[in-house]
Design a protein around this motif. Structure first.
Motif, short mmCIF file in Angstrom:
data_model
loop_
_atom_site.label_atom_id
_atom_site.label_comp_id
_atom_site.label_asym_id
_atom_site.label_seq_id
_atom_site.Cartn_x
_atom_site.Cartn_y
_atom_site.Cartn_z
N CYS A 141 13.86 13.43 17.61
CA CYS A 141 13.86 12.52 16.47
C CYS A 141 12.74 11.49 16.61
CB CYS A 141 15.22 11.81 16.33
SG CYS A 141 15.67 10.86 17.77
N TRP A 142 12.55 10.72 15.57
CA TRP A 142 11.47 9.71 15.53
C TRP A 142 12.02 8.41 14.96
CZ3 TRP A 142 9.84 7.29 11.02
CH2 TRP A 142 8.70 6.47 11.14
N VAL A 143 11.55 7.28 15.50
CA VAL A 143 11.84 5.99 14.88
C VAL A 143 10.55 5.17 14.84
CG1 VAL A 143 12.66 4.94 17.07
CG2 VAL A 143 13.32 3.92 14.89
N GLY A 144 10.30 4.53 13.70
CA GLY A 144 9.07 3.75 13.58
C GLY A 144 8.91 3.17 12.18
N SER A 145 7.68 2.83 11.85
CA SER A 145 7.41 2.16 10.58
C SER A 145 6.91 3.14 9.53
CB SER A 145 6.33 1.09 10.78
OG SER A 145 6.72 0.19 11.78
N ASP A 146 7.08 2.75 8.28
CA ASP A 146 6.54 3.53 7.18
C ASP A 146 5.15 2.98 6.87
OD1 ASP A 146 5.87 4.72 4.81
OD2 ASP A 146 7.90 4.61 3.97
N PHE A 147 4.14 3.58 7.49
CA PHE A 147 2.78 3.03 7.39
C PHE A 147 2.19 3.21 6.00
CE2 PHE A 147 3.37 4.21 11.91
CZ PHE A 147 3.39 2.93 12.41
N HIS A 148 2.62 4.24 5.30
CA HIS A 148 2.14 4.40 3.92
C HIS A 148 2.70 3.28 3.05
CE1 HIS A 148 0.70 8.42 5.08
NE2 HIS A 148 -0.17 8.20 4.11
N LYS A 149 3.97 2.97 3.30
CA LYS A 149 4.58 1.88 2.54
C LYS A 149 3.85 0.56 2.83
CE LYS A 149 9.04 -0.20 1.60
NZ LYS A 149 10.30 -0.48 2.29
N GLU A 150 3.51 0.34 4.10
CA GLU A 150 2.79 -0.89 4.46
C GLU A 150 1.48 -0.99 3.67
OE1 GLU A 150 4.36 -1.20 9.11
OE2 GLU A 150 2.25 -0.86 8.72
N GLY A 151 0.73 0.12 3.63
CA GLY A 151 -0.53 0.13 2.88
C GLY A 151 -0.28 -0.13 1.40
N ASP A 152 0.75 0.52 0.85
CA ASP A 152 1.05 0.35 -0.58
C ASP A 152 1.46 -1.09 -0.88
OD1 ASP A 152 0.54 3.01 -0.87
OD2 ASP A 152 2.65 3.64 -0.96
N THR A 153 2.18 -1.73 0.05
CA THR A 153 2.61 -3.13 -0.15
C THR A 153 1.38 -4.03 -0.25
OG1 THR A 153 4.62 -2.72 1.12
CG2 THR A 153 3.96 -5.02 0.89
N ALA A 154 0.43 -3.81 0.67
CA ALA A 154 -0.78 -4.65 0.66
C ALA A 154 -1.55 -4.45 -0.64
CB ALA A 154 -1.66 -4.28 1.87
N VAL A 155 -1.65 -3.20 -1.07
CA VAL A 155 -2.45 -2.89 -2.26
C VAL A 155 -1.76 -3.41 -3.53
CG1 VAL A 155 -3.26 -0.94 -3.67
CG2 VAL A 155 -3.76 -1.02 -1.22
N ALA A 156 -0.44 -3.34 -3.56
CA ALA A 156 0.28 -3.88 -4.72
C ALA A 156 0.00 -5.38 -4.84
CB ALA A 156 1.78 -3.62 -4.59
N TRP A 157 -0.01 -6.06 -3.70
CA TRP A 157 -0.32 -7.50 -3.70
C TRP A 157 -1.75 -7.73 -4.18
CZ3 TRP A 157 -4.00 -10.42 -1.20
CH2 TRP A 157 -3.83 -11.82 -1.29
N MET A 158 -2.68 -6.92 -3.73
CA MET A 158 -4.08 -7.05 -4.17
C MET A 158 -4.19 -6.85 -5.67
SD MET A 158 -6.10 -4.97 -1.16
CE MET A 158 -7.69 -4.92 -1.97
N GLU A 159 -3.48 -5.85 -6.18
CA GLU A 159 -3.57 -5.57 -7.63
C GLU A 159 -3.04 -6.75 -8.44
OE1 GLU A 159 -1.59 -1.73 -7.75
OE2 GLU A 159 -3.53 -0.71 -7.98
N ALA A 160 -1.96 -7.36 -7.96
CA ALA A 160 -1.39 -8.51 -8.67
C ALA A 160 -2.30 -9.73 -8.54
CB ALA A 160 0.00 -8.81 -8.13
N THR A 161 -2.84 -9.95 -7.36
CA THR A 161 -3.60 -11.17 -7.08
C THR A 161 -5.00 -11.15 -7.72
OG1 THR A 161 -2.43 -11.31 -4.99
CG2 THR A 161 -4.38 -12.71 -5.21
N PHE A 162 -5.62 -9.99 -7.71
CA PHE A 162 -7.01 -9.93 -8.18
C PHE A 162 -7.13 -9.27 -9.55
CE2 PHE A 162 -7.25 -9.63 -3.42
CZ PHE A 162 -7.65 -10.95 -3.21
N GLN A 163 -6.04 -9.26 -10.32
CA GLN A 163 -6.09 -8.53 -11.59
C GLN A 163 -7.12 -9.08 -12.57
OE1 GLN A 163 -2.38 -8.71 -13.76
NE2 GLN A 163 -1.77 -10.60 -12.77
N ASP A 164 -7.46 -10.37 -12.44
CA ASP A 164 -8.42 -10.94 -13.39
C ASP A 164 -9.87 -10.76 -12.93
OD1 ASP A 164 -6.28 -11.71 -14.91
OD2 ASP A 164 -6.13 -13.69 -13.93
N LYS A 165 -10.04 -10.24 -11.76
CA LYS A 165 -11.42 -10.08 -11.25
C LYS A 165 -12.02 -8.77 -11.74
CE LYS A 165 -12.35 -12.69 -7.17
NZ LYS A 165 -13.71 -12.72 -6.79
#
Ligand code: GYE
Length: 332
Positions: A141-165
């Motif tokens: 078995c494996w235990v760890g982080s969802d690294f794709h989710k981490e990337g998506d979280t960062a990018v969702a924040w970027m999309e919201a924060t820089f939407q006017d740029k």
């Protein structure tokens, strides 16, 4: 001479079954070389000591798998080299440990050694990063982080924060190439850049998750580009290195500066930099896997079947909203 040899052999014949019987590790019966009477023997192959995250992870494993808790931990540091990690796992097989635990340096390259572990009947628990294989019976078995989710979280924040740029000049500092943490976080930004026509990744290079390399790459980058709106940095330590380079080059960063830094891990030092406004957004990656791996081993000892894949819950921190209480409560 003959007599001594004979006596020695008799003693060995008496000892071997006794040692094997004492070695309570369920599936992985055998006789590890050291004195492990009554203890469950865990061979743990760690990536290295490249970051604060990694140090916290090693500490968590060491603090969990103590003799007082009933374990003998054999920890091998692979110093960032895949071949060292494969050698360590082969040694664990030869030692007949009860469980092999490892944090894979990269996703590829595991089929042979894990086939050997399976043949030896030793359960394999993968922790932190993942492997790529078409045969998932190669690990328990494996235990760890969802690294794709981490990337998506960062990018969702970027999309919201820089939407006017209208446009965004992005520098991308990657982690160790081929590791799950790098792949997931990189894929997130890649998808974001595909979706947002104005996003321009002007430079991308690996800093291998270390502060030293983060600084080195950033020194080069600063000489090439006058305008950098976002530094998408795949861990805190590389961000610290990049900040050193920006300080030296007298370039401004953080919530009041020219370059907004996005980082991953959210270690205590990373969050200190976030509350100071130096890192604008920090995505958590939790390194405290010791107790999680122990829970899996307890299940296996009882003959239960743990979840094949277990993802850790994680959040993210914005410099604008983070509080000191959050940092004070942090264990790493
Ligand atoms: O983000 C980085 C470390 O695999 C999650 O490895 C881990 C990553 C972590 O060196 O700091």
């Amino acid at each position: 001479m003959k007599k001594i040899l004979l006596a020695g052999l008799c003693l060995l014949a008496l000892l071997v079954p006794a040692l094997t019987a004492c070695n309570s590790g369920g599936n992985g019966s055998g006789t590890p070389s050291e004195n492990t009477e009554g203890l469950i023997v865990i061979g743990f192959s760690q990536v290295g000591a490249e970051s604060d995250w990694r140090l916290a992870n090693t500490k968590s494993m060491r603090e969990t798998f103590t003799e007082a808790n009933g374990y003998k931990l054999i920890l091998k540091d692979a110093q960032g080299k895949l071949e060292n990690q494969i050698t360590a796992i082969r040694e664990f097989i030869a030692q007949k440990v009860d469980y092999i635990v490892f944090a894979p340096i990269s996703e590829e390259g595991w089929e042979d050694v894990l086939t050997e572990a399976r043949k030896a009947g030793i359960p394999v628990v993968i922790v932190d990063r993942m492997i790529k294989t078409s045969d998932d019976s190669l690990y328990t078995c494996w235990v760890g982080s969802d690294f794709h989710k981490e990337g998506d979280t960062a990018v969702a924040w970027m999309e919201a924060t820089f939407q006017d740029k209208a446009d965004l000049k992005i520098v991308h500092l990657q982690g160790s190439i081929g590791s799950s943490a790098q792949i997931g976080r990189t894929d997130g930004l890649g998808a974001g850049a595909d979706r947002n026509a104005g996003w321009d990744v002007i430079y991308r290079a690996t800093g291998d998750f270390t502060q030293v390399k983060g600084k080195e790459v950033m020194e080069y980058v600063l000489k090439q580009f006058d305008r950098i709106d976002v530094l998408y940095c795949e861990n805190d330590n590389m961000a610290f290195g990049a900040m050193e380079a920006m300080d030296m080059a007298k370039r401004t960063y953080g919530i009041n500066g020219d370059t907004q830094i996005i980082s991953f891990d959210a270690t205590r030092a990373g969050l200190d930099a976030t509350i100071k406004g130096k890192i604008t957004y920090n995505v958590e990656c939790n390194p405290l896997h010791g107790p999680r791996v122990e829970a899996i081993i307890k299940q296996l000892e009882k003959g239960e079947t743990p979840d094949k894949l277990a993802y850790v819950e994680e959040v993210a921190f914005d410099a604008a909203t983070i509080t000191q209480e959050v940092i004070d409560a942090r264990m790493y």
